[in-house]
Design a protein around this motif. Sequence first.
Motif, PDB file in Angstrom:
ATOM      1  N   TYR A 142       4.141  -1.137  -7.077  1.00  0.00           N
ATOM      2  CA  TYR A 142       3.501  -2.351  -6.592  1.00  0.00           C
ATOM      3  C   TYR A 142       2.574  -2.063  -5.413  1.00  0.00           C
ATOM      4  O   TYR A 142       1.626  -2.796  -5.167  1.00  0.00           O
ATOM      5  CB  TYR A 142       4.550  -3.369  -6.146  1.00  0.00           C
ATOM      6  CG  TYR A 142       5.352  -3.996  -7.264  1.00  0.00           C
ATOM      7  CD1 TYR A 142       4.947  -3.899  -8.591  1.00  0.00           C
ATOM      8  CD2 TYR A 142       6.521  -4.693  -6.986  1.00  0.00           C
ATOM      9  CE1 TYR A 142       5.678  -4.470  -9.608  1.00  0.00           C
ATOM     10  CE2 TYR A 142       7.265  -5.281  -8.000  1.00  0.00           C
ATOM     11  CZ  TYR A 142       6.845  -5.170  -9.309  1.00  0.00           C
ATOM     12  OH  TYR A 142       7.574  -5.745 -10.309  1.00  0.00           O
ATOM     13  N   LYS A 143       2.885  -1.025  -4.662  1.00  0.00           N
ATOM     14  CA  LYS A 143       2.102  -0.718  -3.471  1.00  0.00           C
ATOM     15  C   LYS A 143       2.228   0.766  -3.150  1.00  0.00           C
ATOM     16  O   LYS A 143       3.056   1.480  -3.719  1.00  0.00           O
ATOM     17  CB  LYS A 143       2.583  -1.555  -2.286  1.00  0.00           C
ATOM     18  CG  LYS A 143       4.053  -1.356  -1.946  1.00  0.00           C
ATOM     19  CD  LYS A 143       4.495  -2.285  -0.826  1.00  0.00           C
ATOM     20  CE  LYS A 143       5.980  -2.096  -0.511  1.00  0.00           C
ATOM     21  NZ  LYS A 143       6.428  -2.995   0.585  1.00  0.00           N
ATOM     22  N   GLY A 144       1.397   1.215  -2.216  1.00  0.00           N
ATOM     23  CA  GLY A 144       1.435   2.609  -1.806  1.00  0.00           C
ATOM     24  C   GLY A 144       0.169   3.353  -2.207  1.00  0.00           C
ATOM     25  O   GLY A 144      -0.771   2.787  -2.775  1.00  0.00           O
ATOM     26  N   PHE A 162      -7.159  10.009  -6.682  1.00  0.00           N
ATOM     27  CA  PHE A 162      -6.680   9.048  -5.685  1.00  0.00           C
ATOM     28  C   PHE A 162      -6.371   7.724  -6.373  1.00  0.00           C
ATOM     29  O   PHE A 162      -7.131   7.262  -7.221  1.00  0.00           O
ATOM     30  CB  PHE A 162      -7.726   8.819  -4.593  1.00  0.00           C
ATOM     31  CG  PHE A 162      -7.317   7.769  -3.591  1.00  0.00           C
ATOM     32  CD1 PHE A 162      -6.398   8.069  -2.593  1.00  0.00           C
ATOM     33  CD2 PHE A 162      -7.835   6.489  -3.664  1.00  0.00           C
ATOM     34  CE1 PHE A 162      -6.009   7.101  -1.679  1.00  0.00           C
ATOM     35  CE2 PHE A 162      -7.454   5.514  -2.758  1.00  0.00           C
ATOM     36  CZ  PHE A 162      -6.536   5.827  -1.753  1.00  0.00           C
ATOM     37  N   ARG A 163      -5.237   7.117  -6.010  1.00  0.00           N
ATOM     38  CA  ARG A 163      -4.846   5.817  -6.560  1.00  0.00           C
ATOM     39  C   ARG A 163      -4.268   4.947  -5.449  1.00  0.00           C
ATOM     40  O   ARG A 163      -3.613   5.444  -4.535  1.00  0.00           O
ATOM     41  CB  ARG A 163      -3.776   5.968  -7.646  1.00  0.00           C
ATOM     42  CG  ARG A 163      -4.117   6.893  -8.783  1.00  0.00           C
ATOM     43  CD  ARG A 163      -2.952   6.973  -9.751  1.00  0.00           C
ATOM     44  NE  ARG A 163      -3.005   8.163 -10.578  1.00  0.00           N
ATOM     45  CZ  ARG A 163      -2.024   8.565 -11.375  1.00  0.00           C
ATOM     46  NH1 ARG A 163      -0.904   7.854 -11.428  1.00  0.00           N
ATOM     47  NH2 ARG A 163      -2.149   9.667 -12.093  1.00  0.00           N
ATOM     48  N   HIS A 173       1.040  -8.865 -10.473  1.00  0.00           N
ATOM     49  CA  HIS A 173      -0.382  -9.142 -10.647  1.00  0.00           C
ATOM     50  C   HIS A 173      -1.148  -8.338  -9.594  1.00  0.00           C
ATOM     51  O   HIS A 173      -1.224  -8.723  -8.428  1.00  0.00           O
ATOM     52  CB  HIS A 173      -0.658 -10.640 -10.487  1.00  0.00           C
ATOM     53  CG  HIS A 173      -0.070 -11.466 -11.589  1.00  0.00           C
ATOM     54  ND1 HIS A 173      -0.140 -12.839 -11.609  1.00  0.00           N
ATOM     55  CD2 HIS A 173       0.606 -11.104 -12.713  1.00  0.00           C
ATOM     56  CE1 HIS A 173       0.467 -13.297 -12.700  1.00  0.00           C
ATOM     57  NE2 HIS A 173       0.929 -12.262 -13.376  1.00  0.00           N
ATOM     58  N   LEU A 174      -1.699  -7.222 -10.005  1.00  0.00           N
ATOM     59  CA  LEU A 174      -2.356  -6.331  -9.048  1.00  0.00           C
ATOM     60  C   LEU A 174      -3.498  -5.577  -9.701  1.00  0.00           C
ATOM     61  O   LEU A 174      -3.638  -5.547 -10.920  1.00  0.00           O
ATOM     62  CB  LEU A 174      -1.344  -5.361  -8.432  1.00  0.00           C
ATOM     63  CG  LEU A 174      -0.464  -4.514  -9.365  1.00  0.00           C
ATOM     64  CD1 LEU A 174      -1.190  -3.277  -9.859  1.00  0.00           C
ATOM     65  CD2 LEU A 174       0.822  -4.100  -8.661  1.00  0.00           C
ATOM     66  N   ILE A 175      -4.306  -4.973  -8.851  1.00  0.00           N
ATOM     67  CA  ILE A 175      -5.378  -4.082  -9.289  1.00  0.00           C
ATOM     68  C   ILE A 175      -4.979  -2.667  -8.902  1.00  0.00           C
ATOM     69  O   ILE A 175      -4.658  -2.397  -7.743  1.00  0.00           O
ATOM     70  CB  ILE A 175      -6.722  -4.449  -8.630  1.00  0.00           C
ATOM     71  CG1 ILE A 175      -7.135  -5.869  -9.035  1.00  0.00           C
ATOM     72  CG2 ILE A 175      -7.804  -3.454  -9.033  1.00  0.00           C
ATOM     73  CD1 ILE A 175      -8.387  -6.346  -8.332  1.00  0.00           C
ATOM     74  N   ALA A 176      -4.973  -1.770  -9.875  1.00  0.00           N
ATOM     75  CA  ALA A 176      -4.571  -0.390  -9.616  1.00  0.00           C
ATOM     76  C   ALA A 176      -5.777   0.529  -9.706  1.00  0.00           C
ATOM     77  O   ALA A 176      -6.658   0.324 -10.528  1.00  0.00           O
ATOM     78  CB  ALA A 176      -3.507   0.047 -10.612  1.00  0.00           C
TER      79      ALA A 176
END
Length: 308
Positions: free
Chosen positions: A263-265, A292-293, A305-308
């Motif tokens: 979800y994050k990081g 890189f991500r 609901h996120l943009i990766a």
Amino acid sequence: MKIKLLNTVFLLMIFTYGSIISYGQTSDPISKDSTKPTKICEPKDIRDLLRKKGKPPKPQKQTSLLILPNISSNPTNGFLMGVGGNLAVYFGPKESTRISFAGFSIAVTSKKQFLSFLKTNIYTKDNKLFLKGDLRYYHFRLPTYGLGTNSPPDSTDYDGGWIWQGADTKDTEGGYPMLYDNIRFHEVAYIKINSGFYGGIGYHLDYFWKIVDSKLKLDTLPKQITPHFVYSKVHGFNTDNYILSGLSVNFMYDSRDNLINPYKGYFANISYRINQTWLGSDQNASSLWLEFRTYIGLSKKMPRHLIA
């Protein structure tokens, strides 16, 4: 020549996600400053949906295995059918050890391809070591479309191709079908340097053989040559088979909250690879890979609901 990675099957993604979501994260808690209660949609897997109402969930297992049919269709492979799955396991206490993951697949396609792979991401106890592997066997065929904008030495550019040593690379259809077998063995061993920061070395082997360059015609007048033939001759590669074998130096930073369902990081990777003839490579060469991500949330109520 670069092989396109096999597209992940949508159905397999759904069930894979359902099987391993129990290792993921739950939604963010409601803020204490909220004046209105917020309904949070908690993630559920397939087992949650099938479980009888009121029945408590089973405790999490140390290991989770899922095997499912693999069916898809795309321009590279045509119709694909096979078996795929994943294995998720902890090799140490869950409180201090990240989850390890292995994905695998065996498939055949309507374009007479055979595809098999095993990819592993293994964390040892307390994340002291991280082992990343990529093992494949492909019987592959696909069209190629040249080698970029740089023509080989002693060649003349013209509309649609090159003239090299009196032979023509122009093709009216624009594609050059290739057939070959490929074995890949890549393994990188990282050691933990600091929290989330790893450094390591790797070995990489790519072996291509039974190469059939369908539109190469050297016994006709005029000759019809292909970009693969020209590149191989210019750089000293055998046109029927060749080996790339080398070592790599790698640095990785990973602060993602979950390896499978983040979800994050942040994730960053730098890999410098050198292929050497003393390791069995046909030619000396080097490459630099940067990756890189990050993950940007779009909703506090729905963290997925996120943009990766």
